[in-house]
Write an enzyme that holds these catalytic residues in place. Structure first.
Site, PDB file in Angstrom:
ATOM      1  N   MET A  25       0.848  -1.196   0.000  1.00 17.01           N
ATOM      2  CA  MET A  25       0.000   0.000   0.000  1.00 17.01           C
ATOM      3  C   MET A  25       0.884   1.247   0.000  1.00 17.01           C
ATOM      4  O   MET A  25       0.445   2.334   0.385  1.00 17.01           O
ATOM      5  CB  MET A  25      -0.940  -0.007   1.209  1.00 17.01           C
ATOM      6  CG  MET A  25      -1.927  -1.184   1.151  1.00 17.01           C
ATOM      7  SD  MET A  25      -3.490  -0.870   1.998  1.00 17.01           S
ATOM      8  CE  MET A  25      -2.926  -0.527   3.642  1.00 17.01           C
ATOM      9  N   HIS A  29       9.228   1.359   3.052  1.00 15.27           N
ATOM     10  CA  HIS A  29      10.295   1.493   4.052  1.00 15.27           C
ATOM     11  C   HIS A  29      11.178   0.254   3.983  1.00 15.27           C
ATOM     12  O   HIS A  29      11.012  -0.592   3.092  1.00 15.27           O
ATOM     13  CB  HIS A  29       9.689   1.685   5.442  1.00 15.27           C
ATOM     14  CG  HIS A  29       8.617   0.698   5.786  1.00 15.27           C
ATOM     15  ND1 HIS A  29       8.884  -0.629   6.027  1.00 15.27           N
ATOM     16  CD2 HIS A  29       7.267   0.837   5.873  1.00 15.27           C
ATOM     17  CE1 HIS A  29       7.755  -1.253   6.291  1.00 15.27           C
ATOM     18  NE2 HIS A  29       6.758  -0.405   6.192  1.00 15.27           N
ATOM     19  N   HIS A  32       9.874  -3.191   3.200  1.00 16.27           N
ATOM     20  CA  HIS A  32       9.529  -3.409   1.787  1.00 16.27           C
ATOM     21  C   HIS A  32      10.799  -3.708   0.978  1.00 16.27           C
ATOM     22  O   HIS A  32      10.774  -4.528   0.058  1.00 16.27           O
ATOM     23  CB  HIS A  32       8.813  -2.188   1.208  1.00 16.27           C
ATOM     24  CG  HIS A  32       7.455  -1.950   1.804  1.00 16.27           C
ATOM     25  ND1 HIS A  32       7.176  -0.876   2.608  1.00 16.27           N
ATOM     26  CD2 HIS A  32       6.302  -2.661   1.719  1.00 16.27           C
ATOM     27  CE1 HIS A  32       5.913  -0.918   2.995  1.00 16.27           C
ATOM     28  NE2 HIS A  32       5.354  -1.997   2.476  1.00 16.27           N
ATOM     29  N   GLY A 145       4.936 -10.250   4.148  1.00 12.70           N
ATOM     30  CA  GLY A 145       5.689 -10.223   5.397  1.00 12.70           C
ATOM     31  C   GLY A 145       4.947 -10.930   6.525  1.00 12.70           C
ATOM     32  O   GLY A 145       3.712 -10.929   6.569  1.00 12.70           O
ATOM     33  N   GLN A 151      -2.910 -12.215   7.937  1.00 15.55           N
ATOM     34  CA  GLN A 151      -3.103 -11.902   6.507  1.00 15.55           C
ATOM     35  C   GLN A 151      -2.391 -12.925   5.627  1.00 15.55           C
ATOM     36  O   GLN A 151      -2.948 -13.427   4.644  1.00 15.55           O
ATOM     37  CB  GLN A 151      -2.575 -10.503   6.218  1.00 15.55           C
ATOM     38  CG  GLN A 151      -2.391 -10.191   4.734  1.00 15.55           C
ATOM     39  CD  GLN A 151      -1.997  -8.761   4.472  1.00 15.55           C
ATOM     40  OE1 GLN A 151      -2.831  -7.863   4.540  1.00 15.55           O
ATOM     41  NE2 GLN A 151      -0.732  -8.513   4.142  1.00 15.55           N
ATOM     42  N   SER A 183       6.682  -0.683   9.993  1.00  8.39           N
ATOM     43  CA  SER A 183       5.317  -0.558   9.480  1.00  8.39           C
ATOM     44  C   SER A 183       5.151   0.854   8.936  1.00  8.39           C
ATOM     45  O   SER A 183       5.716   1.814   9.492  1.00  8.39           O
ATOM     46  CB  SER A 183       4.321  -0.784  10.625  1.00  8.39           C
ATOM     47  OG  SER A 183       3.047  -0.282  10.269  1.00  8.39           O
ATOM     48  N   SER A 184       4.345   0.974   7.884  1.00  3.53           N
ATOM     49  CA  SER A 184       4.085   2.315   7.334  1.00  3.53           C
ATOM     50  C   SER A 184       3.399   3.177   8.383  1.00  3.53           C
ATOM     51  O   SER A 184       3.496   4.404   8.355  1.00  3.53           O
ATOM     52  CB  SER A 184       3.200   2.209   6.098  1.00  3.53           C
ATOM     53  OG  SER A 184       3.820   1.383   5.152  1.00  3.53           O
ATOM     54  N   ARG A 185       2.682   2.540   9.304  1.00  4.81           N
ATOM     55  CA  ARG A 185       1.948   3.313  10.325  1.00  4.81           C
ATOM     56  C   ARG A 185       2.872   3.872  11.407  1.00  4.81           C
ATOM     57  O   ARG A 185       2.449   4.745  12.159  1.00  4.81           O
ATOM     58  CB  ARG A 185       0.844   2.452  10.949  1.00  4.81           C
ATOM     59  CG  ARG A 185      -0.297   2.188   9.976  1.00  4.81           C
ATOM     60  CD  ARG A 185      -1.482   1.505  10.621  1.00  4.81           C
ATOM     61  NE  ARG A 185      -2.664   1.560   9.789  1.00  4.81           N
ATOM     62  CZ  ARG A 185      -3.048   0.604   8.932  1.00  4.81           C
ATOM     63  NH1 ARG A 185      -2.333  -0.485   8.817  1.00  4.81           N
ATOM     64  NH2 ARG A 185      -4.135   0.752   8.215  1.00  4.81           N
TER      65      ARG A 185
HETATM   66  O1  PAF Z   1      -0.134  -5.797   3.641  1.00  9.28           O
HETATM   67  C1  PAF Z   1      -0.487  -4.878   2.878  1.00  9.28           C
HETATM   68  O2  PAF Z   1       0.223  -3.900   2.627  1.00  9.28           O
HETATM   69  C2  PAF Z   1      -1.870  -4.942   2.256  1.00  9.28           C
HETATM   70  O3  PAF Z   1      -2.782  -5.543   3.124  1.00  9.28           O
HETATM   71  C3  PAF Z   1      -1.877  -5.635   0.876  1.00  9.28           C
HETATM   72  C4  PAF Z   1      -1.460  -7.081   0.974  1.00  9.28           C
HETATM   73  C5  PAF Z   1      -0.945  -4.891  -0.064  1.00  9.28           C
HETATM   74  C6  PAF Z   1      -3.280  -5.585   0.281  1.00  9.28           C
HETATM   75  O4  PAF Z   1      -3.730  -4.279   0.121  1.00  9.28           O
END
Ligand code: PAF
Length: 275
Positions: A25, A29, A32, A145, A151, A183-185
């Site tokens: 999304m 960072h 990724h 990840g 997820q 985390s992006s957050r």
């Molecule tokens: O983990 C994420 O960044 C998101 O949930 C994903 C897998 C890109 C789906 O939008």
């Protein structure tokens, strides 16, 4: 690096070799960068590494942080360029979702607990967008990840149950020096919240190292450590079976301790395998 923004472009994009996709999304960072590195490793000798950047509205619950989710588009593009990405897929919302969309992908077992319970509709949004990205880009493999442990399991279940011909590659959680999961957050945290957020990994490690066997003891220990941080507000700390995500009573060979904790408005998740 080739940049594609439409589904049509992605469909006509021809490739002779293996493609490994890193779905994201954005707000990229160092975790990724690690996913991209693993993707490259998996694409050798002459495969293609693709990254998708799409802030997926479907996976944010009402009142969630969809509007304020960071979207540093130029920086993300440069990040991918510098990381040696071959293909960047950057669709907008209209490109991904018809206004009268009426078909969704829903996993109906693993998504009932933890993140699925705290964030109703979240995994339906994740499964729907990941299935769409898989159909649009048709990768041979995709990298996820382990920070988003539930997820990852749900995507694997979707791939198995819907017969996607795609290998799912899991990558261990990347951490900052003080142990906080990348985390992006994290960029929402103010200085004090950021400092205190390091308690999460400490709590997981303390629980893993204490040698306790009963769930009640493990969870109490982790909660007590987290509560040492005055700004922490626990959403959940649960010990579950790593295959079913159902609560278990004792630590076993397949247990995972999972947590979600708020610092201010920012909700962080993390996990550790036990047993
Ligand atoms: O983990 C994420 O960044 C998101 O949930 C994903 C897998 C890109 C789906 O939008």
């Amino acid at each position: 690096m080739k940049i594609l923004t439409t589904v049509v472009e992605a469909r006509v994009h021809r490739r002779a070799h293996r493609q490994v996709l890193v779905p994201t999304m954005g707000a990229l960072h160092k975790a990724h960068a690690e996913l991209i590195r693993v993707a490259r490793q998996n694409a050798v000798p002459n495969g293609e590494v693709a990254v998708s950047v799409f802030v997926n509205p479907l996976q944010f619950e009402p009142g969630g942080d969809y509007q304020r989710y960071p979207r540093p588009e130029k920086a993300d593009e440069e990040f991918c360029q510098n990381a040696g990405v071959d293909l960047l897929f950057l669709p907008n919302v209209a490109e991904m979702y018809a206004e009268d969309r009426s078909v969704f992908v829903e996993e109906s077992s693993l998504s009932k607990t933890l993140e699925g319970k705290s964030r109703p509709g979240h995994f339906r949004g994740v499964c729907t967008v990941v299935a769409k990205l898989f159909n649009i880009l048709a990768p041979d493999a995709a990298v996820f990840g382990e920070k988003d442990f539930q997820q990852l399991a749900i995507v694997c279940r979707m791939v198995r149950d819907l017969n996607f011909k795609i290998d799912i590659i899991a990558v261990p959680t990347m951490r900052e020096e003080d142990g906080l999961a990348c985390s992006s957050r994290n960029r929402y945290l103010n200085d004090e919240e950021r400092k205190q957020a390091a308690i999460l990994h400490k709590a997981l490690q303390a629980a893993a190292n204490a040698g306790k066997k009963s769930t009640a003891d493990v969870v109490t220990l982790a909660r007590n450590v987290i509560n040492e941080a005055p700004l922490a507000r626990i959403d959940y700390v649960e010990l579950v079976d790593a295959k079913t995500f159902q609560p278990i009573e004792m630590v076993g060979p397949n247990s995972v301790l999972m947590l979600a904790v708020f610092f201010g408005k920012t909700r962080l998740i993390d996990n550790i395998r036990l047993g």
